[in-house]
Design a protein around this motif. Structure first.
Motif, PDB file in Angstrom:
ATOM      1  N   GLU A 210      54.494  36.683  52.426  1.00  0.00           N
ATOM      2  CA  GLU A 210      53.706  37.661  52.591  1.00  0.00           C
ATOM      3  C   GLU A 210      52.423  37.732  52.022  1.00  0.00           C
ATOM      4  OE1 GLU A 210      53.999  41.421  55.176  1.00  0.00           O
ATOM      5  OE2 GLU A 210      54.751  39.255  55.361  1.00  0.00           O
ATOM      6  N   LYS A 211      52.505  37.453  50.643  1.00  0.00           N
ATOM      7  CA  LYS A 211      51.395  37.360  50.181  1.00  0.00           C
ATOM      8  C   LYS A 211      51.289  36.108  48.920  1.00  0.00           C
ATOM      9  CE  LYS A 211      49.057  40.698  46.518  1.00  0.00           C
ATOM     10  NZ  LYS A 211      47.891  39.942  46.492  1.00  0.00           N
ATOM     11  N   ILE A 212      50.215  35.538  49.061  1.00  0.00           N
ATOM     12  CA  ILE A 212      50.235  34.607  48.219  1.00  0.00           C
ATOM     13  C   ILE A 212      49.329  34.750  47.031  1.00  0.00           C
ATOM     14  CG2 ILE A 212      49.390  32.007  47.975  1.00  0.00           C
ATOM     15  CD1 ILE A 212      49.554  31.772  50.934  1.00  0.00           C
ATOM     16  N   SER A 213      49.580  34.418  45.608  1.00  0.00           N
ATOM     17  CA  SER A 213      49.169  34.794  44.518  1.00  0.00           C
ATOM     18  C   SER A 213      49.270  33.715  43.514  1.00  0.00           C
ATOM     19  CB  SER A 213      49.436  35.937  43.939  1.00  0.00           C
ATOM     20  OG  SER A 213      48.853  36.479  42.589  1.00  0.00           O
ATOM     21  N   LYS A 274      33.843  31.906  54.699  1.00  0.00           N
ATOM     22  CA  LYS A 274      35.212  32.342  54.944  1.00  0.00           C
ATOM     23  C   LYS A 274      36.126  31.776  54.020  1.00  0.00           C
ATOM     24  CE  LYS A 274      36.063  36.009  57.438  1.00  0.00           C
ATOM     25  NZ  LYS A 274      35.571  37.132  57.161  1.00  0.00           N
ATOM     26  N   ALA A 275      36.099  30.648  53.926  1.00  0.00           N
ATOM     27  CA  ALA A 275      36.919  29.766  53.027  1.00  0.00           C
ATOM     28  C   ALA A 275      36.979  29.946  51.751  1.00  0.00           C
ATOM     29  CB  ALA A 275      36.991  28.264  53.183  1.00  0.00           C
ATOM     30  N   LEU A 276      35.848  30.474  51.221  1.00  0.00           N
ATOM     31  CA  LEU A 276      35.336  30.592  49.975  1.00  0.00           C
ATOM     32  C   LEU A 276      36.101  31.963  49.610  1.00  0.00           C
ATOM     33  CD1 LEU A 276      32.053  30.400  48.070  1.00  0.00           C
ATOM     34  CD2 LEU A 276      33.108  32.558  48.098  1.00  0.00           C
ATOM     35  N   SER A 277      35.769  32.812  50.539  1.00  0.00           N
ATOM     36  CA  SER A 277      36.428  34.355  50.424  1.00  0.00           C
ATOM     37  C   SER A 277      37.992  34.314  50.420  1.00  0.00           C
ATOM     38  CB  SER A 277      35.866  35.073  51.747  1.00  0.00           C
ATOM     39  OG  SER A 277      36.194  36.571  51.593  1.00  0.00           O
ATOM     40  N   SER A 281      40.727  35.409  47.064  1.00  0.00           N
ATOM     41  CA  SER A 281      41.490  36.520  47.559  1.00  0.00           C
ATOM     42  C   SER A 281      43.086  35.836  46.877  1.00  0.00           C
ATOM     43  CB  SER A 281      41.621  36.715  48.864  1.00  0.00           C
ATOM     44  OG  SER A 281      40.621  37.208  49.390  1.00  0.00           O
ATOM     45  N   ILE A 282      43.302  34.527  47.098  1.00  0.00           N
ATOM     46  CA  ILE A 282      44.522  34.266  46.545  1.00  0.00           C
ATOM     47  C   ILE A 282      44.705  33.726  45.019  1.00  0.00           C
ATOM     48  CG2 ILE A 282      45.444  33.493  48.807  1.00  0.00           C
ATOM     49  CD1 ILE A 282      44.781  30.602  47.851  1.00  0.00           C
ATOM     50  N   ILE A 283      43.593  33.537  44.545  1.00  0.00           N
ATOM     51  CA  ILE A 283      43.415  33.411  43.001  1.00  0.00           C
ATOM     52  C   ILE A 283      43.677  34.846  42.413  1.00  0.00           C
ATOM     53  CG2 ILE A 283      42.400  32.729  41.153  1.00  0.00           C
ATOM     54  CD1 ILE A 283      43.252  30.222  42.780  1.00  0.00           C
ATOM     55  N   ASN A 284      44.787  35.094  41.380  1.00  0.00           N
ATOM     56  CA  ASN A 284      45.018  36.084  40.730  1.00  0.00           C
ATOM     57  C   ASN A 284      44.466  35.934  39.326  1.00  0.00           C
ATOM     58  OD1 ASN A 284      46.343  38.528  40.167  1.00  0.00           O
ATOM     59  ND2 ASN A 284      48.267  37.527  39.713  1.00  0.00           N
ATOM     60  N   ILE A 285      43.076  36.256  39.112  1.00  0.00           N
ATOM     61  CA  ILE A 285      42.696  36.302  37.938  1.00  0.00           C
ATOM     62  C   ILE A 285      41.708  37.374  37.921  1.00  0.00           C
ATOM     63  CG2 ILE A 285      41.188  35.218  36.065  1.00  0.00           C
ATOM     64  CD1 ILE A 285      42.404  32.467  37.134  1.00  0.00           C
ATOM     65  N   ASP A 286      41.606  38.436  37.050  1.00  0.00           N
ATOM     66  CA  ASP A 286      40.883  39.565  37.216  1.00  0.00           C
ATOM     67  C   ASP A 286      39.845  39.546  35.965  1.00  0.00           C
ATOM     68  OD1 ASP A 286      42.031  40.536  39.210  1.00  0.00           O
ATOM     69  OD2 ASP A 286      42.964  42.292  38.520  1.00  0.00           O
ATOM     70  N   ASP A 287      39.847  38.710  35.268  1.00  0.00           N
ATOM     71  CA  ASP A 287      38.822  38.440  34.137  1.00  0.00           C
ATOM     72  C   ASP A 287      37.609  37.525  34.399  1.00  0.00           C
ATOM     73  OD1 ASP A 287      37.994  39.033  31.519  1.00  0.00           O
ATOM     74  OD2 ASP A 287      38.307  37.011  31.171  1.00  0.00           O
TER      75      ASP A 287
ATOM     76  N   ASN B  78      41.609  46.924  43.582  1.00  0.00           N
ATOM     77  CA  ASN B  78      41.037  45.772  43.116  1.00  0.00           C
ATOM     78  C   ASN B  78      40.168  45.005  44.007  1.00  0.00           C
ATOM     79  OD1 ASN B  78      42.779  45.166  44.532  1.00  0.00           O
ATOM     80  ND2 ASN B  78      44.104  43.636  43.588  1.00  0.00           N
ATOM     81  N   GLY B  79      39.631  45.840  44.890  1.00  0.00           N
ATOM     82  CA  GLY B  79      38.809  45.258  45.825  1.00  0.00           C
ATOM     83  C   GLY B  79      37.521  44.517  45.062  1.00  0.00           C
ATOM     84  N   ASN B  80      37.126  45.403  43.931  1.00  0.00           N
ATOM     85  CA  ASN B  80      35.881  44.608  43.266  1.00  0.00           C
ATOM     86  C   ASN B  80      36.355  43.485  42.705  1.00  0.00           C
ATOM     87  OD1 ASN B  80      37.178  45.963  41.410  1.00  0.00           O
ATOM     88  ND2 ASN B  80      35.518  47.177  40.464  1.00  0.00           N
ATOM     89  N   MET B  81      37.484  43.042  42.360  1.00  0.00           N
ATOM     90  CA  MET B  81      37.880  41.874  41.448  1.00  0.00           C
ATOM     91  C   MET B  81      37.639  40.774  42.528  1.00  0.00           C
ATOM     92  SD  MET B  81      38.619  42.082  38.647  1.00  0.00           S
ATOM     93  CE  MET B  81      37.395  43.044  38.313  1.00  0.00           C
ATOM     94  N   LYS B  82      38.176  41.139  43.813  1.00  0.00           N
ATOM     95  CA  LYS B  82      37.843  39.822  44.912  1.00  0.00           C
ATOM     96  C   LYS B  82      36.322  39.829  44.917  1.00  0.00           C
ATOM     97  CE  LYS B  82      41.936  40.507  47.657  1.00  0.00           C
ATOM     98  NZ  LYS B  82      42.410  41.856  47.759  1.00  0.00           N
TER      99      LYS B  82
END
Lengths: 323, 143
Positions: A210-213, A274-277, A281-287, B78-82
């Motif tokens: 369902e979700k790819i991270s 769109k692909a960049l977006s 979204s699937i890369i899970n890094i918040d820093d 986390n919208g702004n993280m995207k």
């Protein structure tokens, strides 16, 4: 009923599209049964004058592949547009600029400099560059000029239909040609292929969670891909979610992730964005710093990764002409 | 370049919960800032599709600013993280396309930071005035 007249023409292309047309194999006999081929530079000997002599609108359909890179391409497609009732853009280059459009990230000057001076295999002590006019043994020659940018076909002439792919598959080629020849015309501007993303027809779709991270991304040569598991979940960039279906996931069946040659689905103006977006979204890094570091380490080249086939459509060169 | 009458056109894509409120606050506080911005409100900066940015440049913008809540403050978790990840990549992509650094910017501006909004806009207008109108001379791949 008189036979339909079909013209094929190539512009800046690699020859893969012609290969795909020849790959119609026995369907080619059906084609020549239904239509007369009036121009086909790759296989038959026709000259530009032959086309000029035809009355305007006398060709039923002109199938043009390749991007518009030289002045000759521009002249020929304008001529063919005048002579044809329908114009079909065939293959990624005619559709969106394709791989040759990646050169739009460089100036004409730097392309010439590299190709005629700096490339390691070049032997050109006089530093000669292509010229539009040259005289040779007293004969004046006029050669096509290299344009500033590569443009997709619809930037130069009106296009009725698009057949996507690099190259299009023989199945989709035949589906398009036969539907046009039989008069079952889709609405103008139709892109043959599915109007849903490739994932819908991908055999690995069932294994997609369902979700790819992901924490990082790998290049296909860095891992041994499991052919039975969604490539994205294995950490390899696959353009399936942002690419039009219709190819029956041929690359994926060949153990290669999708690179996006069928272009975006309807409603998306720029597949690269769109692909960049989607990748973001699937890369899970918040820093932010960690993310920047990862991008640098991976050597992410956004145009090459995400806009491999569509830069011609996304190039903002229009501004130069407007101002 | 060097056109003295040049007034930069800047498209701002601002998130409803933070930056748009800051712009509002700047207005009610009677702060002055250059009138070169066209603000588009989106519910979350995460809604600002990279296509919007490219579309803005194509349609005559000389600069684009995407602004949203500070990390950790997103109304949608986390919208702004995207947005952060997208803009890092988009900046690179635009540069490859030949759009100079400085024409595209991403900022975190909270609802209280009206002063920051004024500073960011003033700075960006000045920077783009120096760069001149966006005329595509070439791609950016030449280094």
């Amino acid at each position: 009923m008189p036979k339909a007249k079909v013209a094929f023409y190539w512009c800046a292309s690699c020859g893969g599209c012609e290969e795909a047309q020849v790959d119609l194999a026995d369907k080619l006999f059906d084609l020549v049964e239904a239509a007369d081929i009036v121009l086909w530079p790759v296989a038959m000997d026709f000259k530009r004058e032959d086309v000029e002599r035809m009355p305007d609108g006398s060709i039923d359909v002109a199938i043009i592949n390749g991007g518009i890179r030289m002045s000759e391409h521009e002249e020929m497609v304008k001529l063919l547009r005048r002579k044809s009732k329908l114009v079909v853009a065939y293959g990624s280059c005619a559709h969106m600029g394709g791989i040759p459009a990646l050169a739009n990230a460089y100036t004409k000057e730097s392309i010439f400099k590299y190709a005629y001076e700096e490339a390691p295999t070049v032997n050109n002590p006089e530093g000669r560059r292509p010229e539009v006019r040259a005289s040779f043994d007293g004969v004046e020659l006029e050669l096509p000029a290299f344009l500033d940018y590569l443009k997709p076909l619809d930037e130069v002439v009106e296009v009725d239909y698009y057949i996507p792919g690099c190259p299009p598959t023989p199945e989709i080629t035949w589906e398009a040609i036969s539907s046009i020849l039989s008069g079952k015309l889709p609405p103008k501007g139709h892109v043959f292929g599915s109007d849903r993303a490739l994932c819908y027809e991908c055999p690995l779709n069932e294994t997609k969670p369902e979700k790819i991270s992901l924490d990082t991304i790998k290049r296909p040569h860095q891992i041994v891909l499991d052919p039975n598991k969604c490539y994205l979940t294995q950490g390899v960039l696959c353009m399936g979610p942002v690419t039009r279906g219709g190819c029956k996931a041929l690359c994926i069946k060949g153990n290669m992730p999708c690179t996006g040659c069928f272009g975006p689905v309807d409603g998306v103006s720029y597949q690269g964005a769109k692909a960049l977006s989607f990748f973001s979204s699937i890369i899970n890094i918040d820093d932010e710093n960690t993310f920047r570091k990862l991008v640098e380490e991976l050597g992410v080249d956004p145009l090459g990764w995400f806009a491999k086939y569509c830069l011609g459509k996304g190039t903002i060169y229009r501004k130069k002409e407007e101002r | 370049m060097g056109d003295e009458n040049f007034e930069p056109k800047i498209v701002v894509i601002a998130c409803h919960w933070c930056t748009y409120q800051a712009i509002n606050l700047a207005g009610t506080s009677r702060f002055k800032y250059p009138p070169n911005v066209r603000v588009i409100r989106v519910m979350c900066s995460g809604r600002s599709d990279p296509q919007f940015v490219i579309e803005a440049f194509r349609n005559g913008a000389d600069g684009v600013l995407v602004a949203g809540c500070h990390p950790g403050d997103c109304h949608y978790v986390n919208g702004n993280m995207k947005t952060m990840r997208r803009t890092v990549l988009l900046e690179k992509m635009l540069e490859q396309m030949g759009i100079e650094r400085g024409r595209f910017r991403r900022e975190w501006i909270s609802a209280a930071e009206a002063k920051k909004w004024v500073d960011v806009v003033t700075e960006m207008v000045e920077q783009i005035r120096k760069l001149g109108p966006l005329v595509m001379r070439s791609g950016g791949g030449d280094g």
